[in-house]
Design an enzyme around this catalytic site. Structure first.
Site, PDB file in Angstrom:
ATOM      1  N   TYR A   1      14.772 -24.117  -9.587  1.00 31.99           N
ATOM      2  CA  TYR A   1      13.958 -23.529  -8.513  1.00 31.99           C
ATOM      3  C   TYR A   1      12.654 -22.958  -9.060  1.00 31.99           C
ATOM      4  CZ  TYR A   1      12.771 -20.469  -4.561  1.00 31.99           C
ATOM      5  OH  TYR A   1      12.133 -19.848  -3.520  1.00 31.99           O
TER       6      TYR A   1
ATOM      7  N   ASN B   1      15.178 -22.017 -16.699  1.00 33.04           N
ATOM      8  CA  ASN B   1      14.714 -21.206 -15.570  1.00 33.04           C
ATOM      9  C   ASN B   1      15.769 -20.148 -15.241  1.00 33.04           C
ATOM     10  OD1 ASN B   1      12.684 -20.850 -13.422  1.00 33.04           O
ATOM     11  ND2 ASN B   1      14.305 -21.499 -12.018  1.00 33.04           N
TER      12      ASN B   1
ATOM     13  N   SER C   1      18.266 -21.170 -12.952  1.00 38.64           N
ATOM     14  CA  SER C   1      19.066 -22.335 -13.324  1.00 38.64           C
ATOM     15  C   SER C   1      18.631 -22.849 -14.685  1.00 38.64           C
ATOM     16  CB  SER C   1      18.911 -23.477 -12.294  1.00 38.64           C
ATOM     17  OG  SER C   1      19.460 -23.131 -11.052  1.00 38.64           O
TER      18      SER C   1
ATOM     19  N   SER D   1      22.840 -18.887 -10.668  1.00 41.35           N
ATOM     20  CA  SER D   1      22.276 -19.862 -11.593  1.00 41.35           C
ATOM     21  C   SER D   1      23.009 -21.193 -11.519  1.00 41.35           C
ATOM     22  CB  SER D   1      22.346 -19.320 -13.025  1.00 41.35           C
ATOM     23  OG  SER D   1      21.525 -20.070 -13.889  1.00 41.35           O
ATOM     24  N   GLY D   2      22.239 -22.275 -11.466  1.00 38.44           N
ATOM     25  CA  GLY D   2      22.791 -23.618 -11.542  1.00 38.44           C
ATOM     26  C   GLY D   2      22.669 -24.123 -12.965  1.00 38.44           C
TER      27      GLY D   2
END
Length: 372
Positions: A147, A219, A253, A291-292
């Site tokens: 993102y 990120n 992420s 978070s991914g």
């Protein structure tokens, strides 16, 4: 020291250029592209400034393409494995990876709202470049996202198919840029400017030299957790701070792509992908709920049996599971260094609504290098 290990092609410093010392032996460029046949391309879009005008900008985004094989062989599958450390993110084709342990075509990474078009455009590119590859078959390419809405007009949907085509067509071997490039353009990590980073390690096994390369789109993370080479520096760095002028979701992420030329099977590659978690942990993160954190590993070995189309038993080479420890260590070391490179090879960036993310101060890292 090879110049490409200390600096990016444009001259930006990398972590080793500041004197930071990491475990393991790097490849010639300390890059995922040290794995023979692997290439990386970027499309970077930086346009406009000032107040957000949805659909017009400011734009701080892009696309990264990672090609597991040369363009001539890009439709030939590679063995692959996938691991989901924290699932608030998207990596297309994950179910198919779990089912058959293979992937084909370029891997693309972009922002959250452009993951779908990146996937679809990859199929369009594959059909145009190799029309016979998709005529009577289907494909599920890997596209992933993080993102970038803190800096980018993410709801303006500025990525189109041509940007994806360009990233794939521009993919190169050898030294590659890091920092605010490609899909990493608008990203931040531990509240400092981050984005795209890479590293590699060389391993000798049974008299043969192999490479493990890592690439990250970073990120994630909170400043107070930032730990580099075992020392928490985040708590010391009160300034500079991010400037936030509008309420933006605190989403984070990381996408990690691991490449190797070592002959490994899908379940072994899944085990390598799992170790990316430990590379993140070395920097102090505990894996936030939002978070991914999605990790992919592939091997370029065994191309001939994977390319076979005849009804015949195929023979594969592989390294026994009990001999994988050096490869696990290479992943952990490479992911740690790639994340730091994504922050070091960077500058302060201001984006939408004058939101700003500072660069990680190099002087702090130079002092750390002296005492390490």
């Amino acid at each position: 020291m090879n110049a490409s290990i200390s600096n990016t092609p444009s001259g930006k410093l990398r972590a080793r250029g500041l004197g930071l010392q990491f475990s393991g032996v790097t490849g010639p460029n300390n890059s995922i592209t040290d794995v023979p046949g692997v290439s990386v391309g970027y499309t970077t879009i930086i346009q406009g400034q000032g107040a957000l005008n949805v659909g017009h900008g400011p734009i701080r985004t892009g696309v990264t393409a990672i090609l597991p094989r040369s363009k001539a062989d890009i439709c030939q599958p590679v063995f692959a494995g996938y691991f989901n450390f924290n699932g608030n993110g998207e990596l297309s084709g994950a179910h198919y990876l779990d089912e058959v342990g293979q992937l084909s075509f370029p891997i693309t990474i972009t922002n959250t709202n452009s993951c779908g078009i990146s996937r679809d455009a990859t199929l369009q590119w594959a059909f145009k470049s190799s029309p016979g590859a998709l005529t009577d078959s289907f494909a599920l390419p890997v596209a992933a996202e993080t993102y970038d809405g803190f800096l980018n007009d993410i709801n303006g949907f500025h990525i189109n198919a041509e940007h994806v085509f360009s990233a794939i067509d521009n993919a190169r071997q050898g030294p590659i840029e890091e920092g605010s490039v490609g899909g990493g353009t608008g990203m931040k990590c531990f509240e400092f400017k981050a984005g795209s980073g890479t590293a590699s390690r060389q391993i000798t096994y049974a008299g043969q030299s192999y490479t493990v390369g890592t690439f990250v789109q970073a990120n994630f993370g909170q400043r107070e957790d930032l730990t580099i080479l075992g020392k928490n520096i985040g708590l010391q760095l009160k300034e500079p701070r991010m400037t936030q002028n509008t309420a933006v979701p605190d989403l984070s992420s990381i996408i990690v792509v691991i490449a190797t030329d070592a002959p490994l099977l899908p379940h072994q590659l899944q085990r390598l992908a799992r170790r990316a978690t430990l590379g993140m942990a070395r920097l102090g993160t505990s894996g936030n709920h939002s978070s991914g954190d999605l990790f992919l590993a592939f091997s370029t070995a065994n191309q001939q049996p994977l390319s076979a189309t005849t009804a015949a038993v195929q023979n594969l080479k592989f390294i026994p599971d009990q001999q994988l420890d050096p490869f696990f260590a290479a992943v952990v070391q490479g992911v740690e260094e790639a994340i730091i490179n994504s922050m070091v090879a960077n500058d302060t960036m201001t984006g939408r609504d004058h939101n700003s993310v500072p660069a990680l101060p190099h002087n702090i890292l130079s002092i750390l290098a002296e005492t390490n």
